[in-house]
Design an enzyme around this catalytic site. Structure first.
Site, PDB file in Angstrom:
ATOM      1  N   ALA A  18     -10.742 -16.220 -33.530  1.00 27.41           N
ATOM      2  CA  ALA A  18     -10.328 -15.308 -34.597  1.00 27.41           C
ATOM      3  C   ALA A  18     -10.326 -13.867 -34.099  1.00 27.41           C
ATOM      4  O   ALA A  18      -9.373 -13.120 -34.309  1.00 27.41           O
ATOM      5  CB  ALA A  18     -11.262 -15.464 -35.789  1.00 27.41           C
ATOM      6  N   LYS A 158      -5.599 -26.743 -31.933  1.00 28.01           N
ATOM      7  CA  LYS A 158      -6.055 -27.870 -31.137  1.00 28.01           C
ATOM      8  C   LYS A 158      -7.547 -27.691 -30.809  1.00 28.01           C
ATOM      9  O   LYS A 158      -8.018 -26.559 -30.894  1.00 28.01           O
ATOM     10  CB  LYS A 158      -5.222 -27.977 -29.862  1.00 28.01           C
ATOM     11  CG  LYS A 158      -5.417 -26.796 -28.891  1.00 28.01           C
ATOM     12  CD  LYS A 158      -5.257 -27.240 -27.490  1.00 28.01           C
ATOM     13  CE  LYS A 158      -6.342 -26.758 -26.603  1.00 28.01           C
ATOM     14  NZ  LYS A 158      -6.301 -25.406 -26.162  1.00 28.01           N
ATOM     15  N   LYS A 192       5.491 -18.770 -26.798  1.00 30.99           N
ATOM     16  CA  LYS A 192       5.748 -17.874 -25.653  1.00 30.99           C
ATOM     17  C   LYS A 192       7.250 -17.654 -25.488  1.00 30.99           C
ATOM     18  O   LYS A 192       8.042 -18.576 -25.649  1.00 30.99           O
ATOM     19  CB  LYS A 192       5.143 -18.469 -24.381  1.00 30.99           C
ATOM     20  CG  LYS A 192       3.603 -18.450 -24.422  1.00 30.99           C
ATOM     21  CD  LYS A 192       3.004 -18.797 -23.087  1.00 30.99           C
ATOM     22  CE  LYS A 192       1.496 -18.934 -23.188  1.00 30.99           C
ATOM     23  NZ  LYS A 192       0.763 -17.665 -23.109  1.00 30.99           N
ATOM     24  N   ASP A 245      -7.390 -29.936 -22.732  1.00 29.81           N
ATOM     25  CA  ASP A 245      -7.330 -28.495 -23.012  1.00 29.81           C
ATOM     26  C   ASP A 245      -5.925 -27.932 -22.767  1.00 29.81           C
ATOM     27  O   ASP A 245      -5.467 -27.065 -23.499  1.00 29.81           O
ATOM     28  CB  ASP A 245      -8.346 -27.761 -22.122  1.00 29.81           C
ATOM     29  CG  ASP A 245      -8.559 -26.310 -22.541  1.00 29.81           C
ATOM     30  OD1 ASP A 245      -8.707 -26.065 -23.746  1.00 29.81           O
ATOM     31  OD2 ASP A 245      -8.569 -25.429 -21.659  1.00 29.81           O
ATOM     32  N   HIS A 250      -0.207 -28.135 -24.140  1.00 31.83           N
ATOM     33  CA  HIS A 250       0.686 -27.053 -23.702  1.00 31.83           C
ATOM     34  C   HIS A 250       1.749 -27.540 -22.700  1.00 31.83           C
ATOM     35  O   HIS A 250       2.933 -27.296 -22.872  1.00 31.83           O
ATOM     36  CB  HIS A 250      -0.107 -25.919 -23.044  1.00 31.83           C
ATOM     37  CG  HIS A 250      -1.181 -25.325 -23.918  1.00 31.83           C
ATOM     38  ND1 HIS A 250      -1.088 -25.280 -25.280  1.00 31.83           N
ATOM     39  CD2 HIS A 250      -2.374 -24.742 -23.611  1.00 31.83           C
ATOM     40  CE1 HIS A 250      -2.169 -24.691 -25.777  1.00 31.83           C
ATOM     41  NE2 HIS A 250      -2.965 -24.357 -24.784  1.00 31.83           N
ATOM     42  N   ARG A 346       9.047 -25.300 -12.363  1.00 28.02           N
ATOM     43  CA  ARG A 346       9.851 -25.263 -11.128  1.00 28.02           C
ATOM     44  C   ARG A 346      10.754 -26.492 -11.099  1.00 28.02           C
ATOM     45  O   ARG A 346      10.266 -27.622 -11.034  1.00 28.02           O
ATOM     46  CB  ARG A 346       8.949 -25.292  -9.888  1.00 28.02           C
ATOM     47  CG  ARG A 346       7.897 -24.208  -9.868  1.00 28.02           C
ATOM     48  CD  ARG A 346       7.190 -24.168  -8.529  1.00 28.02           C
ATOM     49  NE  ARG A 346       7.988 -23.463  -7.552  1.00 28.02           N
ATOM     50  CZ  ARG A 346       7.857 -22.161  -7.287  1.00 28.02           C
ATOM     51  NH1 ARG A 346       6.950 -21.443  -7.900  1.00 28.02           N
ATOM     52  NH2 ARG A 346       8.627 -21.584  -6.403  1.00 28.02           N
ATOM     53  N   GLN A 372       4.387 -16.776 -17.469  1.00 33.33           N
ATOM     54  CA  GLN A 372       3.444 -15.656 -17.417  1.00 33.33           C
ATOM     55  C   GLN A 372       2.760 -15.623 -16.059  1.00 33.33           C
ATOM     56  O   GLN A 372       2.713 -16.667 -15.402  1.00 33.33           O
ATOM     57  CB  GLN A 372       2.376 -15.784 -18.509  1.00 33.33           C
ATOM     58  CG  GLN A 372       1.494 -17.002 -18.296  1.00 33.33           C
ATOM     59  CD  GLN A 372       0.619 -17.356 -19.459  1.00 33.33           C
ATOM     60  OE1 GLN A 372       1.009 -17.219 -20.594  1.00 33.33           O
ATOM     61  NE2 GLN A 372      -0.572 -17.825 -19.176  1.00 33.33           N
ATOM     62  N   ARG A 464      -6.590 -23.174  -3.881  1.00 28.72           N
ATOM     63  CA  ARG A 464      -5.401 -23.778  -4.494  1.00 28.72           C
ATOM     64  C   ARG A 464      -5.741 -25.042  -5.281  1.00 28.72           C
ATOM     65  O   ARG A 464      -4.868 -25.658  -5.877  1.00 28.72           O
ATOM     66  CB  ARG A 464      -4.407 -24.186  -3.401  1.00 28.72           C
ATOM     67  CG  ARG A 464      -3.560 -23.084  -2.842  1.00 28.72           C
ATOM     68  CD  ARG A 464      -2.631 -23.629  -1.758  1.00 28.72           C
ATOM     69  NE  ARG A 464      -1.790 -24.745  -2.206  1.00 28.72           N
ATOM     70  CZ  ARG A 464      -0.683 -24.601  -2.925  1.00 28.72           C
ATOM     71  NH1 ARG A 464      -0.290 -23.409  -3.294  1.00 28.72           N
ATOM     72  NH2 ARG A 464       0.044 -25.650  -3.270  1.00 28.72           N
TER      73      ARG A 464
HETATM   74  C1  BG6 Z   1      -6.074 -22.368 -24.475  1.00 27.10           C
HETATM   75  C2  BG6 Z   1      -7.111 -23.098 -23.671  1.00 27.10           C
HETATM   76  O1  BG6 Z   1      -5.405 -23.260 -25.314  1.00 27.10           O
HETATM   77  O2  BG6 Z   1      -5.154 -21.766 -23.597  1.00 27.10           O
HETATM   78  C3  BG6 Z   1      -7.797 -22.166 -22.695  1.00 27.10           C
HETATM   79  O3  BG6 Z   1      -8.064 -23.669 -24.545  1.00 27.10           O
HETATM   80  C4  BG6 Z   1      -6.794 -21.407 -21.864  1.00 27.10           C
HETATM   81  O4  BG6 Z   1      -8.676 -22.888 -21.859  1.00 27.10           O
HETATM   82  C5  BG6 Z   1      -5.719 -20.794 -22.742  1.00 27.10           C
HETATM   83  O5  BG6 Z   1      -7.484 -20.412 -21.158  1.00 27.10           O
HETATM   84  C6  BG6 Z   1      -4.602 -20.216 -21.902  1.00 27.10           C
HETATM   85  O6  BG6 Z   1      -3.695 -19.529 -22.704  1.00 27.10           O
HETATM   86  P1  BG6 Z   1      -2.731 -18.451 -22.062  1.00 27.10           P
HETATM   87  O7  BG6 Z   1      -1.831 -18.076 -23.186  1.00 27.10           O
HETATM   88  O8  BG6 Z   1      -3.613 -17.340 -21.589  1.00 27.10           O
HETATM   89  O9  BG6 Z   1      -2.033 -19.124 -20.937  1.00 27.10           O
END
Ligand code: BG6
Length: 484
Positions: A18, A158, A192, A245, A250, A346, A372, A464
């Site tokens: 938040a 999530k 994004k 995560d 994502h 890529r 990003q 890496r």
């Molecule tokens: C969150 C994850 O969903 O996304 C985090 O819980 C991660 O672990 C974050 O750091 C990354 O977000 P961004 O927008 O900085 O790539």
């Protein structure tokens, strides 16, 4: 657009999410005029007993980090903070929620004209363990009052469950309380700029239409790297790991947009229909095509169990069984505590058949979309090396957003997504069947890790990641290119 009273209720108001994301995003929307003070009130709700001013002060620190630096900034901040009221209460019994409802209703009565609406947006910045009870409480005590018209919407973060079963259970529970159009499952990667650009890029450019398939593309990587570890979030992270995560949500969402067929239209349901089809076409993951890693020192965190099997790095190869993609590996890679912070897609093309320049060694055409930092798209091309010799080199055709769109401030993902929830646009939110299909793909692998059948290999922080991951990449057909 709808007008009338809008109440935004941030549950878990004193938590990290938040403070760092939700309130700053609301502030940015306010600053740009999307949350007019005549209509909007923001309520923070959490268990901690603090005053309105305490909460405002806690938030203030995060707002000063917002992009704006002009002298108007502090005036905006103060006015914005005055819109926020705090209510404290438990997440499991009705008393606090009754009080919350009373506060919201008073605000609605004071701000609304006769014909005004009552719009209530509940943002759950909470640990998932309390979702069921909180949602029940909202349903029982805090829904918008129908005689004023309007709506109630719920934004959930999530993780939505830990595997297929738990996610389905949670979905059924929420499904009994709310209709699907009221539920906004947020995946901030969908907010994004360059992720939102994917559909336009693919379906509004003649260039890509004939090339975007198994005949031309060798492999596709979707990569997330962070150059810091779990830092203060060890307790949460250790229970979930990098696949839950980052990858299952994502990166998989990005994969859908990269791989889906053209939707009938850009209506949210049409887009989400196509995304679900991609997910349903993903073949079961072969454990031979998985590399897991854990950075050295991860278990030093006192909130992490000392014999933790949780991966902080993973490379997972997915295969999509359809006409467009059969035989093209989709390599999803994510890791914490690596050598850089970057998220990119890529797309690597196949070698040119009948190569007369013998330039294969220099590498292949590759199209890179950097999500990003520093949004960009660039294409790696082979060109004649300028000069008298007839030799070739790899160069780049580069669209770097900071140079090309200097006057445009790219909005933060959360800012955009919260505005979508107010507008009632679900395009960039995860539908229930999408969520189910995503869990179906990863659940067998996650269970194998949870049972200790698959173990992460150690890697050095700042590296890496495990060397095994590069080997898997090469095995999947990726060829390293060398630029000019
Ligand atoms: C969150 C994850 O969903 O996304 C985090 O819980 C991660 O672990 C974050 O750091 C990354 O977000 P961004 O927008 O900085 O790539």
């Amino acid at each position: 657009p709808e007008t009338g009273c809008l109440s935004i209720i941030v549950l878990g108001a004193s938590g990290d999410l938040a403070k760092k994301k939700t309130f700053p995003a609301l502030f940015n929307l306010y600053r740009q005029g999307f949350l007019p003070s005549e209509e909007v009130h923001i309520f923070g709700y959490a268990r901690t007993k603090i005053s309105d001013d305490d909460l405002r002060e806690r938030i203030r620190g995060y707002l000063t980090e917002a992009k704006e630096t002009s002298s108007g900034h502090s005036k905006h901040v103060s006015k914005f903070l005055q819109l926020i009221k705090y209510v404290s209460g438990s997440y499991t019994d009705g008393e606090g929620f009754q009080l919350l409802d009373k506060e919201i209703s008073e605000h609605e009565i004071s701000k609304n004209s006769q014909e005004g609406t009552s719009r209530r947006l509940f943002y759950l910045a909470l640990p998932p363990s309390v979702y069921p009870s909180v949602c029940k409480m909202i349903r029982s005590y805090c829904m918008n009052k129908s005689d004023l018209g309007g709506w109630t919407r719920i934004v959930v973060e999530k993780p939505f469950g830990k595997d297929l079963n738990s996610a389905e259970k949670l979905s059924s529970h929420l499904g009994e309380l709310f209709d699907e159009p009221q539920l906004y499952r947020i995946d901030h990667y969908l907010g994004k700029e360059l992720v939102q650009n994917l559909l336009v890029l693919r379906f509004a450019n003649r260039f890509f239409l004939p090339l975007w398939n198994r005949d031309n593309i060798s492999n596709i990587q979707i990569v997330f790297r962070e150059d810091f570890g779990t830092e203060g979030r060890g307790g949460y992270f250790d229970e979930y790991g990098i696949i839950r995560d980052i990858i299952q949500n994502h990166l998989l969402q990005v994969l859908c947009l990269v791989a889906m067929e053209k939707p009938v239209s850009i209506k949210p349901e049409h887009i989400r229909d196509e995304k679900v089809k991609v997910l349903q076409s993903v073949l079961p993951i072969s454990f031979d095509e998985v590399v897991l890693g854990q950075y050295e020192g991860y278990t030093d965190d006192p909130t992490v169990s000392s014999d933790s099997n949780t991966p902080t790095f993973a490379t997972v190869v997915l295969h999509i069984h359809n006409e467009r993609w059969e035989g093209v590996p989709f390599i999803l890679k994510a890791g914490k505590a690596l050598n850089s912070r970057k998220a990119e897609i890529r797309v690597q093309f196949k070698d040119v058949p009948g190569d007369i320049f013998k330039c294969k060694k220099q590498g292949r055409n590759e199209f890179v979309i950097r999500l990003q930092p520093s949004e960009a798209m660039y294409m790696k091309l082979t060109v004649k090396k300028p000069g008298l010799d007839m030799s070739t080199i790899q160069s780049e055709l580069d669209l770097s957003y900071s140079q090309r769109y200097q006057d445009i401030i790219i909005p933060e993902a959360y800012e955009r997504l919260i505005l979508d929830t107010i507008r009632g646009d679900q395009q960039h939110f995860v539908r229930r069947d999408e969520l189910r299909a995503a869990w179906e793909i990863f659940t067998p692998l996650l269970h194998a890790i949870d049972d200790g059948g698959l173990k992460p290999v150690p890697y050095k922080p700042g590296s890496r990641g495990p060397a095994e991951a590069d080997e898997l990449l090469a095995k999947s057909g990726y060829v390293q290119t060398h630029g000019y």
